[in-house]
Design an enzyme around this catalytic site. Structure first.
Site, short mmCIF file in Angstrom:
data_model
loop_
_atom_site.label_atom_id
_atom_site.label_comp_id
_atom_site.label_asym_id
_atom_site.label_seq_id
_atom_site.Cartn_x
_atom_site.Cartn_y
_atom_site.Cartn_z
N GLU A 82 -7.21 -4.13 8.68
CA GLU A 82 -5.72 -3.99 9.03
C GLU A 82 -5.52 -2.93 10.18
O GLU A 82 -6.16 -1.94 10.21
CB GLU A 82 -5.01 -3.51 7.83
CG GLU A 82 -3.39 -3.31 8.09
CD GLU A 82 -2.63 -2.48 7.04
OE1 GLU A 82 -1.53 -2.90 6.82
OE2 GLU A 82 -3.35 -1.94 5.96
N LYS A 182 2.62 -9.19 5.30
CA LYS A 182 2.31 -8.09 4.37
C LYS A 182 3.74 -7.94 3.74
O LYS A 182 4.67 -7.69 4.41
CB LYS A 182 1.72 -7.00 5.03
CG LYS A 182 1.60 -5.80 3.99
CD LYS A 182 0.98 -4.58 4.76
CE LYS A 182 0.63 -3.47 3.92
NZ LYS A 182 0.31 -2.19 4.51
N CYS A 215 -4.16 -4.37 2.26
CA CYS A 215 -4.09 -2.93 2.04
C CYS A 215 -3.28 -2.70 0.79
O CYS A 215 -3.59 -3.02 -0.44
CB CYS A 215 -3.37 -2.24 3.05
SG CYS A 215 -3.58 -0.57 3.28
#
Length: 511
Positions: A82, A182, A215
């Site tokens: 990321e 995300k 993440c």
């Protein structure tokens, strides 16, 4: 440093090298790259598109080298971290010249390398696509993209576009095959949260389906757990930019425990930025790992490993099914007769060498949460500690040195710092200082090896087991699973000093 690169046991590794060389079915070769990102020195100041491209090209050129190297090592898929192309700490305005429009591959089939003129301002997509095509490798990268929205959309931002933290996946001919926005942002002012969670996965000819998330998503039900439970995925690609926080949330701890808990393969690529405590990448199977944690160097690291394919499963993947064992295996040797006094009124006068005198529990902050702790005062024993009705129990034996302090902690509540999520945690931790109230602080050094049986009366079935040893070495339980209302894990004869042994429970419905 090479000695910090930890890998499979020799027998397992040799086995997989042989399998890879023979190209047998049932295995594939994967790569992850921990990237030392070249940052924009002032990310809050908007640049021209040309300046943003010049910045990103410095990182993309490194990617190009690593893709070629991974392909030479036989990798069929590579994952990058990321924020690895553009960096971080942008504002909504300053990220704009870094944005590219990424079409939905479910509706538009496009290879940017083969057809670069189809959509304008897609130079980053073109370079990534050509890396994949030239090296005949599947490629997963993270970059910022924009999507137009209409004024009648009640969620449309005032500037008329959504800006997303985006994972994009290219097949080995350079075609975009997946795009994921995300869901769970972590202090990312430049980006929007999708209105609805996206469940994204892609198919490969060598290993079947892979799910995608990013993440901070790993701590939440959507989309990570839905991908696994609803869509039955057993392989995940995971770009991350994770800041380590001991004793419970270092990158490799969370990655390892997620793969173990769900019985899946996790391909995790992290940023390497030691001034921000960012390191920790790996290729994880349910029981074995190749991983990297290095706070001393300023170099990126390519990991390549050949691992078994885990078929997509129609069964529940969680450990309560695949690690369940008989109660006859629960008791550790030499601890059956140990006693623990749970209140001052009990007759724990020390007449028996196996009895532990009562010690009043104490409180200390760990990961910003107020844990209730009880200390380990003897070289072996049984201890327990509760936070309300949630109780943790430990049977243990420990090796010298006795001056190292260890405590068992319990937490049952809503975590509200740097994210909001409900936890039930049993954690055996080494205390870094010389007094008990240092318990909960982080350390990477320990000399006392422990054998232990740790359990708690969890109300959630989502429990992530983690064992972290001295110098950031990962370990896995010998056994874990449910026994009646308690979830447990057991570990005997650790070869290094214990930093943390924890059962990290997430109560998704309460957060």
């Amino acid at each position: 440093m090479d000695w910090k690169i930890l890998a499979y046991s020799v027998g397992f590794y040799v086995c997989h090298v042989v399998v890879s060389s023979l190209h047998r079915r049932g295995y594939y070769t994967a790569a992850v790259y921990e990237h030392q990102v070249i940052l924009n020195p002032d990310p809050s100041v908007p640049l021209s598109r040309q300046s943003a491209l010049q910045h990103m090209k410095k990182n993309l050129d490194i990617y190009e080298e690593q893709v070629a190297l991974a392909a030479k090592k036989g990798a069929q898929l590579i994952v990058f971290p990321e924020d690895g192309i553009h960096g971080f700490n942008f504002t909504r305005q300053s990220i704009e010249p870094y944005l590219e429009w990424i079409p939905d591959p479910k509706s538009i089939k496009w290879s940017p390398c083969a057809n670069p003129g189809r959509f304008p301002n897609t130079e980053v997509l073109q370079q990534l696509s050509c890396m994949a095509k030239t090296n005949r490798i599947y490629l997963v990268a993270n970059m910022p993209d924009w999507q137009e929205c209409l004024p009648r959309d009640p969620y449309c931002p005032p500037d008329g576009r959504y800006q997303f933290n985006t994972d994009v996946v290219f097949s080995d001919d350079g075609t975009i095959v997946a795009r994921y926005h995300k869901q769970n942002l972590y202090f990312e002012a430049a980006f929007d949260t999708p209105v609805d969670p996206e469940y994204v996965f892609f198919d490969t000819p060598f290993a079947g389906l892979f799910g995608v998330f990013t993440c901070f998503d790993i701590l939440f039900y959507e989309p990570a757990v839905t991908l696994i439970e609803k869509f039955k995925l057993k392989q995940i690609v995971y770009p991350t930019a994770w800041m380590n926080q001991l004793p419970l949330l270092s990158a490799i701890q969370m990655q390892r425990s997620f793969a173990s808990a769900f019985g899946l393969n996790l391909l995790a690529a992290n940023i390497h930025q030691t001034d921000l405590d960012m390191t920790g990448s790996g290729i994880y199977t349910p029981s074995l790992s190749v991983y990297h944690h290095d706070m001393d160097s300023h170099n990126g690291k390519l990991l390549v490993a050949t691992i078994p394919i885990i078929p997509d499963s129609s069964n529940d993947a969680l450990v309560d099914n695949w690690h369940l064992i008989s109660s006859r295996t629960l008791n550790m040797a030499k601890t059956n007769n140990l006693q623990f006094c749970s209140s001052e009124s009990e007759a724990c006068s020390g007449h028996s060498p196996n009895q532990v005198p009562f010690v009043k529990p104490f409180h200390a902050l760990m990961m910003y949460d107020n844990y209730t702790f009880t200390p380990l005062l003897a070289e072996e024993g049984n201890v327990a500690v509760c936070d309300g009705s949630f109780c943790c129990h430990l049977s243990y034996e420990r090796s010298p040195p006795s001056h190292e302090l260890y405590a068992l902690g319990a937490f049952n509540g809503l975590h509200v710092v740097h994210g909001t999520y409900y936890l039930e945690v049993c954690a055996l931790v080494k205390c870094p200082g010389s007094d008990w109230h240092s318990c909960g602080g982080g350390t990477v050094h320990a000399s006392s090896a422990l054998s232990f049986h740790l359990w708690g009366n969890f109300t959630t079935r989502f429990i992530f087991p983690q064992i972290l040893a001295s110098e950031m070495q990962l370990d896995i339980p010998d056994k874990m699973g449910w026994e009646k209302e308690n979830f447990f894990m057991t570990k005997n004869n650790m070869s290094a000093g214990l930093i943390t042994a924890a059962l990290y429970g997430r109560v998704y419905e309460k957060s």
